[in-house]
Design a protein around this motif. Structure first.
Motif, PDB file in Angstrom:
ATOM      1  N   GLY A   1      26.665  56.443 131.897  1.00 57.28           N
ATOM      2  CA  GLY A   1      25.579  57.157 132.328  1.00 57.28           C
ATOM      3  C   GLY A   1      25.208  58.528 132.694  1.00 57.28           C
ATOM      4  N   THR A   2      24.096  59.196 133.210  1.00 56.77           N
ATOM      5  CA  THR A   2      23.640  60.057 133.959  1.00 56.77           C
ATOM      6  C   THR A   2      23.661  59.534 135.666  1.00 56.77           C
ATOM      7  N   GLY A   3      22.436  58.526 134.727  1.00 60.79           N
ATOM      8  CA  GLY A   3      21.888  58.006 135.995  1.00 60.79           C
ATOM      9  C   GLY A   3      22.651  56.847 136.863  1.00 60.79           C
TER      10      GLY A   3
ATOM     11  N   VAL B   1      34.433  59.036 142.251  1.00 60.09           N
ATOM     12  CA  VAL B   1      35.522  58.481 141.353  1.00 60.09           C
ATOM     13  C   VAL B   1      33.629  57.242 140.496  1.00 60.09           C
ATOM     14  N   GLN B   2      33.295  57.834 138.899  1.00 57.94           N
ATOM     15  CA  GLN B   2      32.834  57.023 138.372  1.00 57.94           C
ATOM     16  C   GLN B   2      34.041  56.219 137.433  1.00 57.94           C
ATOM     17  N   GLU B   3      34.379  54.787 137.624  1.00 53.42           N
ATOM     18  CA  GLU B   3      34.930  54.399 137.086  1.00 53.42           C
ATOM     19  C   GLU B   3      35.228  54.029 135.508  1.00 53.42           C
TER      20      GLU B   3
ATOM     21  N   ALA C   1      32.173  63.878 135.816  1.00 50.85           N
ATOM     22  CA  ALA C   1      33.350  62.505 134.654  1.00 50.85           C
ATOM     23  C   ALA C   1      33.557  62.442 133.667  1.00 50.85           C
ATOM     24  N   GLY C   2      32.619  62.977 132.735  1.00 42.32           N
ATOM     25  CA  GLY C   2      32.909  62.426 130.520  1.00 42.32           C
ATOM     26  C   GLY C   2      34.301  63.188 130.426  1.00 42.32           C
ATOM     27  N   GLN C   3      33.972  62.974 129.504  1.00 38.21           N
ATOM     28  CA  GLN C   3      35.378  62.506 129.097  1.00 38.21           C
ATOM     29  C   GLN C   3      35.657  63.864 127.885  1.00 38.21           C
TER      30      GLN C   3
ATOM     31  N   ARG D   1      12.510  62.403 126.670  1.00 36.42           N
ATOM     32  CA  ARG D   1      13.169  62.043 125.939  1.00 36.42           C
ATOM     33  C   ARG D   1      14.369  62.307 125.796  1.00 36.42           C
ATOM     34  N   GLU D   2      15.163  61.877 125.678  1.00 33.85           N
ATOM     35  CA  GLU D   2      16.153  62.120 124.686  1.00 33.85           C
ATOM     36  C   GLU D   2      16.373  62.039 123.661  1.00 33.85           C
ATOM     37  N   GLU D   3      16.693  63.169 122.550  1.00 32.36           N
ATOM     38  CA  GLU D   3      16.756  62.776 121.524  1.00 32.36           C
ATOM     39  C   GLU D   3      17.358  61.868 120.108  1.00 32.36           C
TER      40      GLU D   3
ATOM     41  N   VAL E   1      13.201  71.545 126.462  1.00 33.38           N
ATOM     42  CA  VAL E   1      14.327  71.206 126.360  1.00 33.38           C
ATOM     43  C   VAL E   1      14.605  70.833 128.108  1.00 33.38           C
ATOM     44  N   ASN E   2      14.937  69.908 128.268  1.00 40.34           N
ATOM     45  CA  ASN E   2      15.653  69.042 130.097  1.00 40.34           C
ATOM     46  C   ASN E   2      17.283  69.901 129.808  1.00 40.34           C
ATOM     47  N   THR E   3      17.367  70.978 130.883  1.00 39.51           N
ATOM     48  CA  THR E   3      18.840  71.502 130.837  1.00 39.51           C
ATOM     49  C   THR E   3      19.333  70.573 131.772  1.00 39.51           C
TER      50      THR E   3
END
Ligand code: UD1
Ligand code: CA
Length: 435
Positions: free
Chosen positions: A84-86, A78-80, A12-14, A161-163, A176-178
């Motif tokens: 975030g990924t969650g 659809v994610q309006e 869904a990301g731009q 942990r997000e950067e 790192v998390n892929t």
């Protein structure tokens, strides 16, 4: 292989950093979209269901998938709003049903992940039992924004942990998390409503799900992806170019293994979806786009451009600065120098002389030219389509064969505009000279 019940692809990301109006996952690598590469990964593990989360450019993404091989398998949600990924997974959950089995999460912008690696992830989760989670991690040389994997004293997974949420010490962690996971579906569905957005980005993080599961004593195992190329996530055009090189090399390796002699892989561009027969030689600086079929023992290049719908039959040769589009070059036919074959069907053993142009476009529509077997097209001929040139016919150097002239079999046409040429038969006794 264990069959996962569902695959969810987050797309869904731009893609703001692509600096492009095109939805990120529709950018192409080697002739197909990022999303099509990822759908291939999903299809390879043969899930019961594939859910694609779309948002930015949803209609365009849907239309693109509709034309591809996964069309019948995909369900879109659809994610309006992108929270975030969650949050994307919360939206996807509506399509998963109450007991979704193992749920594999893929990212629409990770085209280079090998389907065989994904099988390992799914197997690992299966071995952990009904409540096990497997996560792909990597030891990155350059963690560029990836979440870091935190482990406890026993070395077991504790958190991602997000950067932006990392302390300086955590930032120094190389693992790192892929972002690719195999989750136990029921536990995933239980955890999703509990996510909070209390973090540096104010987003709902999917990464908090394995953290919750580990805290609850459920098995969470990290599977190290050894080949860092597989972890390339495309966030900008530089990453797209990196992914292209990785995937290009794999395509070239496939052809080499099939007996196609590629003299210089570094300057050879072959899209996904090109068939080439054994014994064919591909010479340097050649571009072969998707939808091209090349028979055995052909020669292509150097400096050749073959485009969609082109077929080279066995032993055909297409050489320097020759472009073919939707054209067939018959068995052992040759077009070796400086030519354009657009919408042309060239018969077996025909020679297309240097500088020949099949002028297929009249400014409004494209038209076809048929050339028979054993014809000889003189250098610098222009054939204006629609047209035909019969078996064994000849055109003189520089001939302009006007639209619809239709050169008959065995005839010779010369000049501008080209006219049928009847050689003067000079003084042979008894010969009929009436023509
Ligand atoms: C995510 C991970 C991070 C990991 C990285 C790997 C989280 C919180 N973090 O971070 O640990 O190292 O991926 O690349 O998950 N998407 C949506 N809807 C949204 C947000 C994202 O569909 O609301 C999609 C994007 O289109 C993309 C994928 O999810 O395909 C990843 O999103 P992105 O924002 O790039 O995640 P990162 O912040 O990089
Ligand atoms: Ca983000």
């Amino acid at each position: 292989m264990t069959r996962p019940a569902s695959v969810v692809i987050l797309a869904a990301g731009q893609g703001t950093r692509m600096k492009s109006a095109l939805p990120k996952v529709l950018h192409e690598v080697c002739g197909r979209t990022l999303l099509d590469w990822v759908l291939d990964q999903a299809l390879a593990i043969d899930p019961a269901k594939i859910v694609v989360v779309v948002g930015h450019g949803a209609d365009q993404v849907r239309a693109s998938v509709a034309g591809g091989p996964a069309a019948d398998r995909v369900e879109f949600v659809v994610q309006e709003e992108r929270k975030g990924t969650g949050h994307a997974m919360q939206v996807a959950a509506t399509a998963l049903g109450d007991d979704p089995g193992t749920v594999v999460v893929l990212y629409g912008d990770m085209p280079a992940l090998r389907p065989t690696s994904l099988e390992v992830l799914v197997e690992t989760a299966a071995e952990l039992g009904d409540e096990g989670t497997a996560i792909f991690t990597a030891l990155a040389d350059d963690p560029r924004g990836f979440g870091r994997i935190l482990r406890d004293e026993e070395g077991d997974f504790r958190a991602v942990r997000e950067e932006r949420d990392c302390s300086p010490e955590e930032r120094a962690i190389p693992e790192v998390n892929t972002g690719v996971y195999a989750f136990p579906g029921k536990l995933l569905l239980d955890a999703l409503p509990k996510l909070s957005n209390d973090n540096a980005q104010g987003e709902y993080y999917l990464t908090d799900v394995p953290v919750m599961l580990a805290a609850a004593g459920k098995p969470v195992e990290c599977v190290l992806l050894e080949d860092l190329d597989e972890t390339i996530g495309v966030n900008d055009l530089g990453h797209l170019a990196e992914a292209r090189w990785v995937l290009q090399l794999r395509i070239l390796e496939g052809h080499l293994a099939n007996g196609v002699a590629i003299e210089d892989p570094a300057t050879t561009y072959i899209d996904h979806g090109v068939t080439i027969g054994a014994g064919t030689r591909v010479l340097p600086c050649t571009v072969i786009r998707k939808g091209v079929t090349i028979g055995a023992n052909c020669e292509v290049g150097p400096f050749t451009h073959l485009r969609v719908g082109t077929v080279l039959e066995e032993g055909a040769e297409v050489g320097n600065f020759t472009e073919c589009k939707k054209s067939t070059v018959g068995a052992h036919a040759k077009a070796k120098h400086l030519s354009y074959l657009g919408d042309a069907r060239v018969g077996a053993r025909t020679n297309v002389g240097a500088g020949t142009i099949f002028a297929n476009y009249d400014g409004k529509a494209k038209h076809v030219t048929e050339v028979g077997d054993d014809a000889f097209i003189g250098s610098g001929t222009i054939v204006v389509a629609p047209n035909s040139i019969g078996d064994g016919a000849t055109t003189g150097a520089g001939a302009v064969v006007t639209r619809g002239a239709n050169v008959g079999a065995g005839e010779t046409w010369v000049g501008v505009p080209a006219r049928k040429h009847t050689p003067a038969t000079s003084g042979v006794a008894g010969e009929d000279r009436e023509d």
